[in-house]
Each structure stands twice: as C-alpha cells, then as structure tokens.
Design a protein around this motif. Structure first.
Motif, PDB file in Angstrom:
ATOM      1  N   THR A   1      43.420  51.265  44.630  1.00  0.00           N
ATOM      2  CA  THR A   1      44.538  49.945  44.490  1.00  0.00           C
ATOM      3  C   THR A   1      44.372  49.161  46.205  1.00  0.00           C
ATOM      4  N   PHE A   2      43.416  49.786  47.005  1.00  0.00           N
ATOM      5  CA  PHE A   2      43.051  49.652  48.727  1.00  0.00           C
ATOM      6  C   PHE A   2      42.130  48.301  48.283  1.00  0.00           C
ATOM      7  N   SER A   3      40.974  48.573  46.990  1.00  0.00           N
ATOM      8  CA  SER A   3      39.975  48.248  46.599  1.00  0.00           C
ATOM      9  C   SER A   3      40.198  46.301  46.070  1.00  0.00           C
ATOM     10  N   SER A   4      41.054  47.146  44.985  1.00  0.00           N
ATOM     11  CA  SER A   4      41.667  45.798  44.148  1.00  0.00           C
ATOM     12  C   SER A   4      42.890  44.860  44.866  1.00  0.00           C
ATOM     13  N   CYS A   5      43.399  45.557  45.489  1.00  0.00           N
ATOM     14  CA  CYS A   5      44.597  44.616  46.200  1.00  0.00           C
ATOM     15  C   CYS A   5      43.765  43.771  46.855  1.00  0.00           C
ATOM     16  N   ILE A   6      42.223  43.542  48.056  1.00  0.00           N
ATOM     17  CA  ILE A   6      42.138  42.606  48.368  1.00  0.00           C
ATOM     18  C   ILE A   6      41.072  41.785  48.122  1.00  0.00           C
ATOM     19  N   GLY A   7      40.586  42.395  46.793  1.00  0.00           N
ATOM     20  CA  GLY A   7      40.347  40.928  46.437  1.00  0.00           C
ATOM     21  C   GLY A   7      42.119  40.001  45.596  1.00  0.00           C
ATOM     22  N   ALA A   8      42.633  40.999  45.144  1.00  0.00           N
ATOM     23  CA  ALA A   8      43.670  39.983  45.100  1.00  0.00           C
ATOM     24  C   ALA A   8      44.240  39.273  45.832  1.00  0.00           C
ATOM     25  N   ALA A   9      44.570  40.269  46.952  1.00  0.00           N
ATOM     26  CA  ALA A   9      45.245  39.348  48.162  1.00  0.00           C
ATOM     27  C   ALA A   9      44.091  37.937  48.576  1.00  0.00           C
ATOM     28  N   THR A  10      43.170  38.285  48.626  1.00  0.00           N
ATOM     29  CA  THR A  10      42.643  37.634  48.755  1.00  0.00           C
ATOM     30  C   THR A  10      42.680  36.150  47.971  1.00  0.00           C
ATOM     31  N   MET A  11      43.149  36.236  46.776  1.00  0.00           N
ATOM     32  CA  MET A  11      42.902  34.967  45.883  1.00  0.00           C
ATOM     33  C   MET A  11      44.006  34.892  46.080  1.00  0.00           C
ATOM     34  N   TYR A  12      45.233  35.586  46.397  1.00  0.00           N
ATOM     35  CA  TYR A  12      46.811  34.670  46.739  1.00  0.00           C
ATOM     36  C   TYR A  12      47.045  33.928  47.926  1.00  0.00           C
ATOM     37  N   ILE A  13      46.145  35.219  49.134  1.00  0.00           N
ATOM     38  CA  ILE A  13      46.483  34.456  50.936  1.00  0.00           C
ATOM     39  C   ILE A  13      45.157  32.215  50.339  1.00  0.00           C
ATOM     40  N   THR A  14      44.500  32.932  49.584  1.00  0.00           N
ATOM     41  CA  THR A  14      43.295  31.742  49.789  1.00  0.00           C
ATOM     42  C   THR A  14      44.428  30.564  48.835  1.00  0.00           C
TER      43      THR A  14
ATOM     44  N   LEU B   1      40.027  40.517  42.279  1.00  0.00           N
ATOM     45  CA  LEU B   1      39.574  39.051  42.401  1.00  0.00           C
ATOM     46  C   LEU B   1      39.871  38.867  40.955  1.00  0.00           C
ATOM     47  N   SER B   2      39.237  38.970  39.796  1.00  0.00           N
ATOM     48  CA  SER B   2      39.375  39.132  38.121  1.00  0.00           C
ATOM     49  C   SER B   2      40.640  38.534  38.354  1.00  0.00           C
ATOM     50  N   GLY B   3      41.922  38.778  38.363  1.00  0.00           N
ATOM     51  CA  GLY B   3      42.952  39.017  37.827  1.00  0.00           C
ATOM     52  C   GLY B   3      43.350  37.765  38.692  1.00  0.00           C
ATOM     53  N   GLY B   4      43.738  38.225  39.940  1.00  0.00           N
ATOM     54  CA  GLY B   4      44.505  37.527  40.795  1.00  0.00           C
ATOM     55  C   GLY B   4      43.598  35.896  40.666  1.00  0.00           C
ATOM     56  N   PHE B   5      42.422  35.248  39.888  1.00  0.00           N
ATOM     57  CA  PHE B   5      42.343  34.158  39.943  1.00  0.00           C
ATOM     58  C   PHE B   5      42.887  33.889  38.452  1.00  0.00           C
ATOM     59  N   ILE B   6      43.045  34.569  37.173  1.00  0.00           N
ATOM     60  CA  ILE B   6      43.695  34.519  35.956  1.00  0.00           C
ATOM     61  C   ILE B   6      45.072  34.423  36.184  1.00  0.00           C
TER      62      ILE B   6
END
Length: 244
Positions: free
Chosen positions: A175-188, A83-88
């Motif tokens: 990877t599954f866990s971090s991608c949940i957070g990152a994918a959420t940021m990219y989708i939203t 989530l942090s990385g996706g936001f940044i």
C-alpha cells in the motif's frame, strides 16, 4: 469542524483498513459528504495512506515479524501499479471508477467463497506468476479507486498461504508503494485539497498504529469471515451511494 471530522475518520478508517482492508469504506464517503470532489477525496486517501501504511509496516519490521529482504521486490511493482492507476483515473469519469470497484470486489468475494485457504501455511512471499501480476493489478486498482485494495490483497495472500500477520505487513508495504505512485499523479494533476488531506493523514497514522497492534492479537481463522463482511459492506456502500 470539517478538519476534526476528517481527523477522527482517519483514525477509525485506518484501524479497520490495517486489520481487514476496507478503510476507504469509511474515509471516502465522509470526504464526499463534506463536499470534496471524488478525485480530491481519492487523492487525500493516497497521500495519507503513503505515510500511515509505512508506519504500520515499520512497526512489524521493528518487531521482527517481517523482514525487508523478503518483500523489497514489492516496491517497483506496486509503485508502477499505483502510477498506472492514478493516470487512468484522471481519464475516467467517477461513475466508471465505481463500476470497476464493484466488479473487482464481487470477484474477490466469490473467490473467497470458493477458496478454502485461510492465512495458514507459513509461506514467505515470493515473486511468481501469481504474486507479480496480482500485486500490479491491485496496485492499479489502488491508484484508480482505493477502498477495498487492502481487502483484495489479503485475499491474494491467503491464496498464497501467507500467515496473517505477515500478510498484514506485506499489505501495508505494498500500500505504501502503490500510494507513492498514485499520490504523485494526484499531486501533479492539482487534485489535492491540502488542509483536509493533512488532517486525514494525522488521523491515519494513529489508526495504523492501533490497527497493527490489534492485528497481532487476532487469530487467523477469524479473518475470512471478517473479510467477507467488509467486502459485502464495500459493495453495498459503493452501489447504493454511487450507482443507484
């Protein structure tokens, strides 16, 4: 035609990524060549990796090569990192993302040359002052960029003296866990191009199953040289394609 290319790219990239990390070395450039904006290409990787990484982790879980009890604590750390990385990433320019990628990959390569640990010791992953910040930091990187995330994590687990097959399982679960957070940021944020993303996802699920079965047959002693080759290839590709 683009969907077919992306599908087979997913198979090849995720097979490599499961074994040694660096699958994004294949999938990300292919999507960029097809004209996807970099944030959309990274987002496609995040969505597809969420599913494919869990499928390979579940295979090892079902084969009793790894247990959920020893690694459940990875989930909140890696999700938060993603989530942090996706936001940044939504705040940075593409060039800055590439520079960060090169710095981290160079650090991992140098550390591997200095360190002598080589996926031996039989340790089980435990929360510690090394594993927690290491997983969180790599989770941020995964959300920011992606290619090389699995490679960096394998270096971390080699340092912690984790057996190779367990390390593969931990990498796929993280990877599954971090991608949940990152994918959420990219989708939203509306960055996902769904047709190409779903084609990549389908190929990645197949590649994950191939990769995890190959990993079961690889001797741990061979992994450090493979990781170094993959890391050098990542550094050269990112530098030549995006910095020069």
């Amino acid at each position: 035609m683009d969907l077919i290319f992306i599908f087979f790219t997913g198979i090849i990239a995720t097979t490599l990524g499961t074994i040694a990390g660096g699958g994004g070395l294949i999938s990300l450039p292919m999507m960029l060549v097809l004209g996807m904006p970099i944030h959309s290409a990274i987002g496609a990787n995040k969505v597809s990796n969420t599913v494919s990484s869990f499928s390979s982790f579940f295979h090892l879980l079902r084969q009793k090569k790894i247990s959920l009890r020893e690694c459940y604590w990875i989930v909140p750390i890696s999700i938060t990192g993603g989530l942090s990385g996706g936001f940044i990433a939504t705040l940075l320019s593409p060039k800055h993302l590439y520079i960060i990628a090169i710095i981290l990959l160079l650090f991992a390569l140098i550390a591997s040359m200095i360190g002598k640990r080589n996926f031996q010791g039989g340790n089980t992953l435990q929360p510690s002052k090394i594993s927690i910040p290491g997983l969180y930091g790599i989770g941020i990187y995964d959300g920011l960029f992606g290619p090389g995330q699995g490679t960096l994590m394998l270096y971390l687990f080699a340092y912690l003296k984790i057996d190779y097959l367990k390390a593969v399982g931990y990498v796929r679960f993280a990877t599954f866990s971090s991608c949940i957070g990152a994918a959420t940021m990219y989708i939203t944020s509306g960055k996902i191009m769904w047709a190409l993303t779903l084609a990549l996802l389908c190929g990645s699920v197949i590649g994950a199953q191939i990769g995890v079965r190959v990993a079961e047959k690889i001797k741990p002693a061979y992994m450090k040289p493979i990781l170094r080759v993959v890391t050098l290839a990542l550094i050269v590709q990112v530098f030549v394609e995006n910095i020069l």
